[in-house]
Design a protein around this motif. Sequence first.
Motif, mmCIF file in Angstrom:
data_model
loop_
_atom_site.group_PDB
_atom_site.id
_atom_site.type_symbol
_atom_site.label_atom_id
_atom_site.label_comp_id
_atom_site.label_asym_id
_atom_site.label_seq_id
_atom_site.Cartn_x
_atom_site.Cartn_y
_atom_site.Cartn_z
ATOM 1 N N GLY A 137 -12.320 -4.051 5.739
ATOM 2 C CA GLY A 137 -11.139 -2.964 4.557
ATOM 3 C C GLY A 137 -11.603 -3.345 3.198
ATOM 4 O O GLY A 137 -11.499 -1.727 2.730
ATOM 5 N N GLY A 140 -13.726 -0.899 2.029
ATOM 6 C CA GLY A 140 -13.974 0.433 2.448
ATOM 7 C C GLY A 140 -14.152 1.933 2.875
ATOM 8 O O GLY A 140 -14.540 2.490 2.981
ATOM 9 N N LEU A 141 -14.816 0.549 4.257
ATOM 10 C CA LEU A 141 -15.180 1.116 4.982
ATOM 11 C C LEU A 141 -14.200 1.630 6.645
ATOM 12 O O LEU A 141 -14.971 1.621 7.111
ATOM 13 C CB LEU A 141 -16.522 0.663 5.930
ATOM 14 N N ARG A 142 -12.928 1.590 5.922
ATOM 15 C CA ARG A 142 -11.369 2.375 7.037
ATOM 16 C C ARG A 142 -11.223 3.189 6.376
ATOM 17 O O ARG A 142 -9.969 2.813 6.026
ATOM 18 C CB ARG A 142 -11.198 1.114 7.280
ATOM 19 N N PRO A 143 -11.727 4.466 6.020
ATOM 20 C CA PRO A 143 -11.221 5.054 4.869
ATOM 21 C C PRO A 143 -9.388 5.794 5.624
ATOM 22 O O PRO A 143 -8.994 6.566 4.646
ATOM 23 C CB PRO A 143 -11.981 6.312 4.923
ATOM 24 N N ARG A 144 -9.662 5.325 6.876
ATOM 25 C CA ARG A 144 -8.442 6.292 7.292
ATOM 26 C C ARG A 144 -7.454 4.957 7.546
ATOM 27 O O ARG A 144 -6.647 4.824 8.303
ATOM 28 C CB ARG A 144 -8.250 6.647 8.702
ATOM 29 N N THR A 147 -5.769 0.505 3.618
ATOM 30 C CA THR A 147 -6.876 0.231 2.634
ATOM 31 C C THR A 147 -7.190 2.016 2.329
ATOM 32 O O THR A 147 -7.395 2.236 0.804
ATOM 33 C CB THR A 147 -8.282 -0.008 3.010
ATOM 34 N N GLY A 148 -7.511 2.962 2.671
ATOM 35 C CA GLY A 148 -7.130 3.765 2.025
ATOM 36 C C GLY A 148 -9.165 4.115 1.794
ATOM 37 O O GLY A 148 -9.625 3.413 2.130
ATOM 38 N N ARG A 149 -8.868 4.983 1.205
ATOM 39 C CA ARG A 149 -10.598 5.228 0.052
ATOM 40 C C ARG A 149 -10.975 4.599 -1.190
ATOM 41 O O ARG A 149 -11.988 4.013 -1.765
ATOM 42 C CB ARG A 149 -10.959 6.569 -0.073
ATOM 43 N N ARG A 150 -9.950 3.497 -1.452
ATOM 44 C CA ARG A 150 -9.765 3.050 -3.168
ATOM 45 C C ARG A 150 -8.994 1.205 -2.483
ATOM 46 O O ARG A 150 -8.110 1.554 -2.450
ATOM 47 C CB ARG A 150 -9.172 3.410 -3.824
ATOM 48 N N PRO A 151 -9.861 0.240 -1.420
ATOM 49 C CA PRO A 151 -8.585 -0.390 -1.195
ATOM 50 C C PRO A 151 -8.612 -1.775 -2.860
ATOM 51 O O PRO A 151 -7.639 -2.579 -2.754
ATOM 52 C CB PRO A 151 -10.121 -0.833 -0.580
ATOM 53 N N ASP A 201 -8.734 2.210 -10.228
ATOM 54 C CA ASP A 201 -8.263 1.264 -9.637
ATOM 55 C C ASP A 201 -6.894 0.946 -10.928
ATOM 56 O O ASP A 201 -6.109 0.685 -10.331
ATOM 57 C CB ASP A 201 -8.881 -0.179 -9.165
#
Length: 212
Positions: A137, A140-144, A147-151, A201
């Motif tokens: 997370g 940024g490997l769980r974009p869905r 954490t989304g695309r901007r952890p 960020d």
Amino acid sequence: LLHDDAVPAPDALYELLAHVAVDQSVDLTGPKLLLPRRRHGGQPISEVGVSISGTGRRELDLDVDEIDQGQRDEPQERLGVSTCGMLVRASVWKELGGFDPTLPVFRDGVEFGWRAHLNGYRVVTTPRAQLTHRQVGRAGLRPRGLTGRRPGTVDRLLGMLVVAGHAPHKMLPLVWLRLVWSCLLRAVGYLVGKVPGRALDEMLALGSFVGQ
């Protein structure tokens, strides 16, 4: 508690249980978290307990890219431990009501540990228990996922919320100003250092924090 991107050492649970069995004053503990082993250079330490600064940033008390050589294997009292590998007494979990539902990721462990301390419980690390954590997370490997695309934005925002949430009522305006000012200064610093993604960020987290 175990994350789906973690690989515990075969004796990790034994070491955790042995620690709290021998020292029954420990109410909450966690293992030494390691990053995946490098091809040449050993295995970096990810976390051995965690604290939080007055500006909401993670405080790990580790050197950058510190390699595990057993130098952190003595138990230490910390404000909190990661939820990845956390061992908590059921009675303490029940009394504190578990994790804060407004902190779904990242800062849930340190916030829970903070409440544990405020209620007189002990949080102590168990470094002899080891667990490799890929931090999917945070990378940024769980974009869905949550954490989304901007952890980095999510982590920064939740850190500020934890500090503001634990601030004494009379001090809240000053705490709020400090958090806002720290974001602005960091954003400028990242821009000067040519790290625009980190600056973004900071500003996105600041916008969400002010809008709370």
